[in-house]
Each structure stands twice: as structure tokens, then as C-alpha cells.
Design a protein around this motif. Structure first.
Motif, mmCIF file in Angstrom:
data_model
loop_
_atom_site.group_PDB
_atom_site.id
_atom_site.type_symbol
_atom_site.label_atom_id
_atom_site.label_comp_id
_atom_site.label_asym_id
_atom_site.label_seq_id
_atom_site.Cartn_x
_atom_site.Cartn_y
_atom_site.Cartn_z
ATOM 1 N N GLY A 41 0.811 -1.214 0.000
ATOM 2 C CA GLY A 41 0.000 0.000 0.000
ATOM 3 C C GLY A 41 0.842 1.262 0.000
ATOM 4 N N LEU A 42 2.015 1.227 0.616
ATOM 5 C CA LEU A 42 2.915 2.389 0.620
ATOM 6 C C LEU A 42 3.433 2.670 -0.785
ATOM 7 C CD1 LEU A 42 4.964 1.538 3.840
ATOM 8 C CD2 LEU A 42 3.170 3.277 3.617
ATOM 9 N N MET A 43 3.686 1.616 -1.555
ATOM 10 C CA MET A 43 4.151 1.781 -2.929
ATOM 11 C C MET A 43 3.022 2.285 -3.825
ATOM 12 S SD MET A 43 6.324 -1.773 -2.993
ATOM 13 C CE MET A 43 6.821 -1.673 -4.706
ATOM 14 N N LEU A 44 1.814 1.822 -3.563
ATOM 15 C CA LEU A 44 0.663 2.297 -4.330
ATOM 16 C C LEU A 44 0.418 3.783 -4.081
ATOM 17 C CD1 LEU A 44 -1.714 -0.750 -3.814
ATOM 18 C CD2 LEU A 44 -0.760 -0.006 -5.987
ATOM 19 N N GLN A 45 0.599 4.214 -2.846
ATOM 20 C CA GLN A 45 0.419 5.633 -2.530
ATOM 21 C C GLN A 45 1.359 6.510 -3.333
ATOM 22 O OE1 GLN A 45 0.786 6.371 1.662
ATOM 23 N NE2 GLN A 45 -1.265 5.636 2.140
ATOM 24 N N GLN A 46 2.567 6.014 -3.589
ATOM 25 C CA GLN A 46 3.567 6.783 -4.324
ATOM 26 C C GLN A 46 3.483 6.556 -5.833
ATOM 27 O OE1 GLN A 46 5.514 8.985 -2.710
ATOM 28 N NE2 GLN A 46 4.456 8.371 -0.832
ATOM 29 N N LYS A 47 2.451 5.850 -6.286
ATOM 30 C CA LYS A 47 2.240 5.568 -7.714
ATOM 31 C C LYS A 47 3.454 4.857 -8.329
ATOM 32 C CE LYS A 47 -1.632 7.963 -7.644
ATOM 33 N NZ LYS A 47 -1.734 9.227 -8.361
ATOM 34 N N GLN A 48 4.020 3.921 -7.589
ATOM 35 C CA GLN A 48 5.186 3.189 -8.079
ATOM 36 C C GLN A 48 4.811 1.917 -8.838
ATOM 37 O OE1 GLN A 48 7.059 3.398 -3.912
ATOM 38 N NE2 GLN A 48 8.854 3.342 -5.246
ATOM 39 N N VAL A 49 3.568 1.457 -8.657
ATOM 40 C CA VAL A 49 3.147 0.175 -9.218
ATOM 41 C C VAL A 49 2.325 0.403 -10.484
ATOM 42 C CG1 VAL A 49 1.942 -1.989 -8.774
ATOM 43 C CG2 VAL A 49 3.090 -0.803 -6.891
ATOM 44 N N LYS A 50 2.787 -0.183 -11.582
ATOM 45 C CA LYS A 50 2.065 -0.106 -12.855
ATOM 46 C C LYS A 50 1.034 -1.227 -12.955
ATOM 47 C CE LYS A 50 3.979 -1.932 -16.412
ATOM 48 N NZ LYS A 50 4.894 -2.262 -17.532
ATOM 49 N N LYS A 51 1.433 -2.441 -12.497
ATOM 50 C CA LYS A 51 0.559 -3.604 -12.593
ATOM 51 C C LYS A 51 0.653 -4.412 -11.320
ATOM 52 C CE LYS A 51 -0.483 -7.675 -15.423
ATOM 53 N NZ LYS A 51 -0.146 -8.438 -16.653
ATOM 54 N N MET A 52 -0.508 -4.876 -10.856
ATOM 55 C CA MET A 52 -0.576 -5.690 -9.640
ATOM 56 C C MET A 52 -1.155 -7.051 -10.011
ATOM 57 S SD MET A 52 0.066 -5.053 -6.358
ATOM 58 C CE MET A 52 0.517 -6.602 -5.577
ATOM 59 N N ILE A 53 -0.423 -8.107 -9.678
ATOM 60 C CA ILE A 53 -0.889 -9.477 -9.892
ATOM 61 C C ILE A 53 -1.095 -10.092 -8.520
ATOM 62 C CG2 ILE A 53 -0.355 -11.724 -10.910
ATOM 63 C CD1 ILE A 53 1.476 -10.264 -12.889
ATOM 64 N N SER A 54 -2.360 -10.335 -8.153
ATOM 65 C CA SER A 54 -2.689 -10.743 -6.790
ATOM 66 C C SER A 54 -3.903 -11.654 -6.774
ATOM 67 C CB SER A 54 -2.990 -9.516 -5.911
ATOM 68 O OG SER A 54 -1.868 -8.694 -5.749
ATOM 69 N N SER A 55 -4.144 -12.218 -5.592
ATOM 70 C CA SER A 55 -5.352 -13.017 -5.405
ATOM 71 C C SER A 55 -6.306 -12.387 -4.388
ATOM 72 C CB SER A 55 -4.991 -14.440 -4.955
ATOM 73 O OG SER A 55 -4.275 -14.406 -3.734
ATOM 74 N N TYR A 56 -5.807 -11.460 -3.566
ATOM 75 C CA TYR A 56 -6.672 -10.829 -2.559
ATOM 76 C C TYR A 56 -6.254 -9.378 -2.379
ATOM 77 C CZ TYR A 56 -8.859 -9.631 1.856
ATOM 78 O OH TYR A 56 -9.597 -9.016 2.814
ATOM 79 N N VAL A 57 -7.196 -8.462 -2.586
ATOM 80 C CA VAL A 57 -6.858 -7.036 -2.516
ATOM 81 C C VAL A 57 -7.891 -6.238 -1.722
ATOM 82 C CG1 VAL A 57 -5.551 -7.048 -4.678
ATOM 83 C CG2 VAL A 57 -8.027 -6.685 -4.739
ATOM 84 N N GLY A 58 -8.662 -6.908 -0.902
ATOM 85 C CA GLY A 58 -9.829 -6.279 -0.302
ATOM 86 C C GLY A 58 -9.591 -5.333 0.848
ATOM 87 N N GLU A 59 -8.344 -5.123 1.261
ATOM 88 C CA GLU A 59 -8.076 -4.288 2.424
ATOM 89 C C GLU A 59 -7.491 -2.923 2.053
ATOM 90 O OE1 GLU A 59 -8.876 -5.169 5.435
ATOM 91 O OE2 GLU A 59 -9.373 -7.274 5.080
#
Length: 233
Positions: free
Chosen positions: A62-80
Motif C-alpha cells: 500500500g505504501l508503494m501504491l500511494q507513491q504511484k510506483q506500481v504499474k501492474k498488480m498481480i494478486s489473489s486478494y486485494v480487499g483491504e
């Protein structure tokens, strides 16, 4: 070969924009907190992150997402993660949601040198859109490619200077599989001991898979949803 690095910043120093990174852990348990903080401080961009989850708004990925560092997320659970939801709905973030077992097995396939797996999970759903299926013994299976990660970043309870790792409890869910799968595997550990001090019968990841290791510090070990039993009357 000296695998021991001074700290997280040194161990991730060569990770650059556009890298594909596996990040171990299950929920917030066993995540590589130090390396995530170092990646945030490094301010690299356009990352593809492969992880069981996307952290929470102010912790983990979530800290990386806040800084817009992630272009693509590959996950199975993102509900939090509300920021994850906002970026997904606004089109800022590319997301590949896959069944948890498929995520684990695609990691395993990478470590085993297998190019792909066949799984019944996802057949007949949106997960299967555009993907090849085959029938074995009358049952349809979906072909999923093994992951191709530049780096795997894991967190273990204890490790030695040769890179042998021992995980604790829930942290064993994804960390061992990802440790096998990266072209370069970076491990942060709570306790780092000289080679030969770990009981060989207790080692979960052999050191042959680990390229860099360091002793982490100041672990928060947060809990996503803390629940307690009601007080006794």
C-alpha cells in the motif's frame, strides 16, 4: 560468494524502473517490510508486483501504491486497500486477479523451471478470457504461464550467511515458493546466524535459491483485522 548485505537499501540498489518483483507474505504476515520501505525511498516507478495481496493503505505494498510506483498488480486478494480500489476504478492501475492456488502454483512452476501449468481453477470464468484450455480425461483445464520475475523479495524468521532460510507459521504460505522463483532472490531475516548453525532438518529454503540476505530491523508485524474475544462478565 558473499551473500550478506548491510541493509535493505543496499540489497535492492540495482532494482530499477519497470522491474517485475515478487513480494512474499500472506496478508500482512511475513511481508518484507524493510525492502518495501527501501523501494519506497528509492522512488522507482512502473513496477509489476506479484503478491498474494496489495497491503493496506498505509502499510506493505500500500505504501508503494500511494507513491504511484506500481504499474501492474498481480494478486489473489486485494480487499483491504482503498487506494488500490481507487487506482483500479480510475484506470491508473493494471490488475490481474487470479485464484490463490493458481498464484502459488505459477510461483512454484517458475522455481521448478516449468513454462506453464494446467489448472481447473478459473475455467468458464473471466479468469479464462483469452487463455488456452485443454481437456484431460474429459475435464477442461486452463493453461497458466509460470511467472517471469526479475526479483523475488522474501522475509524469513531466521537465516544463515549461506542464504538458508527458516520461516515461521503463516509466513510459509508464499515466501518459500517465491524464494525459488526470482532470477535474483533477496531475503530479509529477523535473525542472521553463521553458516552451519541452523538445523538442516528445519530449513525451508535452501541457500542455493538465495542470492542476497540481510538482517532486518524494526518489524511492525501488523494485523489486518484484529479481533478479540469479549471480556468475561
Amino acid at each position: 560468494m558473499n551473500k550478506v548485505y548491510k541493509n535493505a537499501a543496499e540489497s535492492i540498489n540495482d532494482i530499477n524502473d519497470g522491474a517485475v518483483i515478487m513480494l512474499g507474505g500472506f496478508g500482512l504476515c511475513g511481508i518484507p517490510e524493510n525492502c518495501i520501505a527501501a523501494l519506497v525511498n528509492k522512488k522507482i516507478k512502473n513496477l509489476t508486483c506479484i503478491s498474494n495481496n496489495a497491503g493496506v493503505d498505509d502499510f506493505g505494498i500500500g505504501l508503494m501504491l500511494q507513491q504511484k510506483q506500481v504499474k501492474k498488480m498481480i494478486s489473489s486478494y486485494v480487499g483491504e486497500n482503498a487506494e488500490f480500489e481507487r487506482q483500479l476504478l480510475s484506470g491508473e492501475l493494471e490488475v490481474e486477479l487470479i485464484p490463490q492456488g493458481s498464484l502459488a502454483t505459477r510461483c512454484m512452476a517458475s522455481g521448478y523451471g516449468m513454462p506453464a501449468i494446467f489448472t481447473p481453477a478459473g475455467v468458464g470464468t473471466e479468469v479464462a478470457d483469452g487463455k488456452e484450455t485443454r481437456t484431460f480425461n474429459g475435464k477442461e483445464y486452463l493453461m497458466e504461464y509460470a511467472f517471469d520475475a526479475d526479483y523475488a523479495i522474501v522475509k524469513a524468521w531466521k537465516g544463515d550467511t549461506d542464504g538458508n532460510l527458516i520461516y515461521k507459521a503463516t509466513a510459509r504460505n508464499f515466501n518459500p515458493l517465491m524464494a525459488m522463483a526470482g532470477k535474483i532472490t533477496i531475503a530479509e531475516v529477523e535473525e542472521l546466524v553463521p553458516a552451519g548453525e541452523l538445523d538442516p532438518n528445519q530449513i525451508h529454503t535452501p541457500g542455493i535459491y538465495v542470492h542476497r540476505i540481510f538482517k532486518g530491523e524494526n518489524y511492525e508485524k501488523r494485523i489486518e483485522q484484529r479481533t478479540t474475544a469479549p471480556s468475561a462478565p
